[in-house]
Design a protein around this motif. Structure first.
Motif, PDB file in Angstrom:
ATOM      1  N   GLN A  27       0.814  -1.217   0.000  1.00 12.49           N
ATOM      2  CA  GLN A  27       0.000   0.000   0.000  1.00 12.49           C
ATOM      3  C   GLN A  27       0.848   1.269   0.000  1.00 12.49           C
ATOM      4  N   HIS A  28       2.012   1.233   0.649  1.00  8.10           N
ATOM      5  CA  HIS A  28       2.853   2.424   0.763  1.00  8.10           C
ATOM      6  C   HIS A  28       3.498   2.826  -0.566  1.00  8.10           C
ATOM      7  N   CYS A  29       3.698   1.856  -1.469  1.00 12.29           N
ATOM      8  CA  CYS A  29       4.363   2.148  -2.755  1.00 12.29           C
ATOM      9  C   CYS A  29       5.659   2.920  -2.542  1.00 12.29           C
ATOM     10  N   ASP A  30       6.483   2.426  -1.627  1.00 10.36           N
ATOM     11  CA  ASP A  30       7.720   3.099  -1.233  1.00 10.36           C
ATOM     12  C   ASP A  30       8.797   2.040  -1.029  1.00 10.36           C
ATOM     13  N   ARG A  31       9.855   2.106  -1.825  1.00  7.19           N
ATOM     14  CA  ARG A  31      10.929   1.105  -1.756  1.00  7.19           C
ATOM     15  C   ARG A  31      11.492   0.965  -0.349  1.00  7.19           C
ATOM     16  N   SER A  32      11.549   2.037   0.408  1.00  8.95           N
ATOM     17  CA  SER A  32      12.166   1.985   1.741  1.00  8.95           C
ATOM     18  C   SER A  32      11.342   1.160   2.729  1.00  8.95           C
ATOM     19  N   CYS A  33      10.103   0.842   2.380  1.00 10.77           N
ATOM     20  CA  CYS A  33       9.247   0.070   3.290  1.00 10.77           C
ATOM     21  C   CYS A  33       9.493  -1.433   3.196  1.00 10.77           C
ATOM     22  N   ALA A  34      10.035  -1.891   2.089  1.00 11.43           N
ATOM     23  CA  ALA A  34      10.267  -3.322   1.890  1.00 11.43           C
ATOM     24  C   ALA A  34      11.643  -3.720   2.417  1.00 11.43           C
ATOM     25  N   GLY A  35      11.921  -5.014   2.364  1.00 12.02           N
ATOM     26  CA  GLY A  35      13.191  -5.536   2.854  1.00 12.02           C
ATOM     27  C   GLY A  35      14.334  -5.267   1.896  1.00 12.02           C
ATOM     28  N   PRO A  36      15.535  -5.734   2.248  1.00 15.49           N
ATOM     29  CA  PRO A  36      16.715  -5.510   1.401  1.00 15.49           C
ATOM     30  C   PRO A  36      16.651  -6.315   0.110  1.00 15.49           C
ATOM     31  N   THR A  37      17.465  -5.935  -0.849  1.00 17.35           N
ATOM     32  CA  THR A  37      17.612  -6.699  -2.092  1.00 17.35           C
ATOM     33  C   THR A  37      18.520  -7.884  -1.809  1.00 17.35           C
ATOM     34  N   ALA A  38      17.983  -9.087  -1.878  1.00 15.66           N
ATOM     35  CA  ALA A  38      18.771 -10.288  -1.594  1.00 15.66           C
ATOM     36  C   ALA A  38      19.884 -10.443  -2.630  1.00 15.66           C
ATOM     37  N   PRO A  39      21.018 -11.043  -2.245  1.00 17.88           N
ATOM     38  CA  PRO A  39      22.152 -11.193  -3.166  1.00 17.88           C
ATOM     39  C   PRO A  39      21.795 -11.936  -4.450  1.00 17.88           C
ATOM     40  N   ALA A  40      22.444 -11.559  -5.536  1.00 18.88           N
ATOM     41  CA  ALA A  40      22.121 -12.097  -6.859  1.00 18.88           C
ATOM     42  C   ALA A  40      22.361 -13.588  -6.974  1.00 18.88           C
ATOM     43  N   ARG A  41      23.365 -14.125  -6.301  1.00 22.10           N
ATOM     44  CA  ARG A  41      23.774 -15.513  -6.519  1.00 22.10           C
ATOM     45  C   ARG A  41      22.666 -16.528  -6.203  1.00 22.10           C
ATOM     46  N   GLY A  42      21.679 -16.140  -5.392  1.00 25.63           N
ATOM     47  CA  GLY A  42      20.614 -17.074  -5.045  1.00 25.63           C
ATOM     48  C   GLY A  42      19.533 -17.186  -6.090  1.00 25.63           C
ATOM     49  N   LEU A  43      19.567 -16.335  -7.117  1.00 22.45           N
ATOM     50  CA  LEU A  43      18.455 -16.232  -8.071  1.00 22.45           C
ATOM     51  C   LEU A  43      18.753 -16.948  -9.388  1.00 22.45           C
ATOM     52  N   THR A  44      17.771 -17.734  -9.855  1.00 27.11           N
ATOM     53  CA  THR A  44      17.880 -18.429 -11.137  1.00 27.11           C
ATOM     54  C   THR A  44      16.558 -18.327 -11.895  1.00 27.11           C
ATOM     55  N   LEU A  45      16.643 -17.950 -13.166  1.00 24.22           N
ATOM     56  CA  LEU A  45      15.489 -18.022 -14.056  1.00 24.22           C
ATOM     57  C   LEU A  45      15.340 -19.479 -14.476  1.00 24.22           C
ATOM     58  N   VAL A  46      14.229 -20.127 -14.078  1.00 24.71           N
ATOM     59  CA  VAL A  46      14.132 -21.575 -14.280  1.00 24.71           C
ATOM     60  C   VAL A  46      13.132 -21.989 -15.354  1.00 24.71           C
TER      61      VAL A  46
END
Length: 250
Positions: free
Chosen positions: A226-245
């Protein structure tokens, strides 16, 4: 002199993104796109520039990214994969190649993409998982994470879940499925949607991790949206954990 008609070839590309600055050509390092261009130009003796479906970030992996290129070479479409894999580094492989219509492009098609974000949750990291998972020793409650994930399914304004550097006409996106599963020490966040914003999946992962470690309750996800504000969400998790599957054309 014979003028050969250009054909369009589609590639399905898998890669370990550890040693690359993402998909798209960059000034500050090597990329998947640059390696494909180099190999294709050497193979066809033409200046080739591929165009990809998903511009994955630095360090992100993929099992099935799509790309197209145009060539006058008469090689059958399904043979490009064999020829290219002899010229590409071992951490990039073309899983499939085939000819498509001259106006076909993966970014112009309706599609669904599935990403997996993997977390190694244990007392100590596993060195054999270090390149493909994000490690945290803080115990994560996957039931809480799954409850929180449910609030993100559907069409929402995901402005809170994208980088402040995102350039797009709208931050409204649709997530069709989002789940969190734990097997032993491995936690997998699996998210499917019809489109994603810059860093969206990694911010979702970072936010669900904070729910899992008890920083805030699952219901707080509704307020973040609802806030539409990046600062309200959590951190950007490190890239190495992400895979397009998975990549599914509708």
């Amino acid at each position: 002199m014979e003028i050969r008609k250009k054909r369009r070839i589609c590639l399905v590309v898998a890669y370990d993104g550890t040693n690359y600055q993402g998909w798209q050509i960059q000034q500050n390092g090597n990329t998947i796109e640059a390696e494909l261009n180099r190999a294709l130009s050497a193979l066809t003796k033409e200046p080739i520039e591929v165009s990809g479906a998903s511009r994955t970030d630095s360090g992100v992996h993929a099992r099935c990214n799509y790309a197209v290129f145009d060539t006058a070479v008469r090689m059958p479409g399904d043979k490009f994969s064999y020829a290219l894999n002899q010229r590409l580094p071992e951490d990039i492989r073309v899983r499939k190649s085939y000819e498509v219509s001259p106006d076909w492009h993966p970014r112009k098609c309706s599609s669904k993409k599935t990403y997996e974000y993997r977390i190694f949750n244990d007392e100590f990291p596993d060195p054999l998982c270090r390149l493909y998972t994000h490690f945290t020793y803080t115990k994560l409650d996957t039931d809480r994470m799954n409850t929180a994930a449910g609030y993100l399914i559907g069409e929402h304004d995901f402005k809170s879940f994208c980088s402040i550097h995102t350039q797009t006409e709208t931050t409204v996106r649709t997530i069709t499925d989002l789940s969190v599963k734990k097997e032993g020490s491995l936690i997998t966040i699996r998210v499917t949607g019809t489109g994603f914003l810059y860093n969206m999946v990694r911010i979702i992962a970072g936010t669900l991790i904070e729910v899992g470690n008890g920083k805030y309750p699952p219901e707080h996800i509704k307020e973040i949206l609802q806030h539409c504000d990046r600062s309200c969400a959590g951190p950007t998790a490190p890239a190495r954990g992400l895979t397009l599957v998975e990549y599914e054309f509708l």
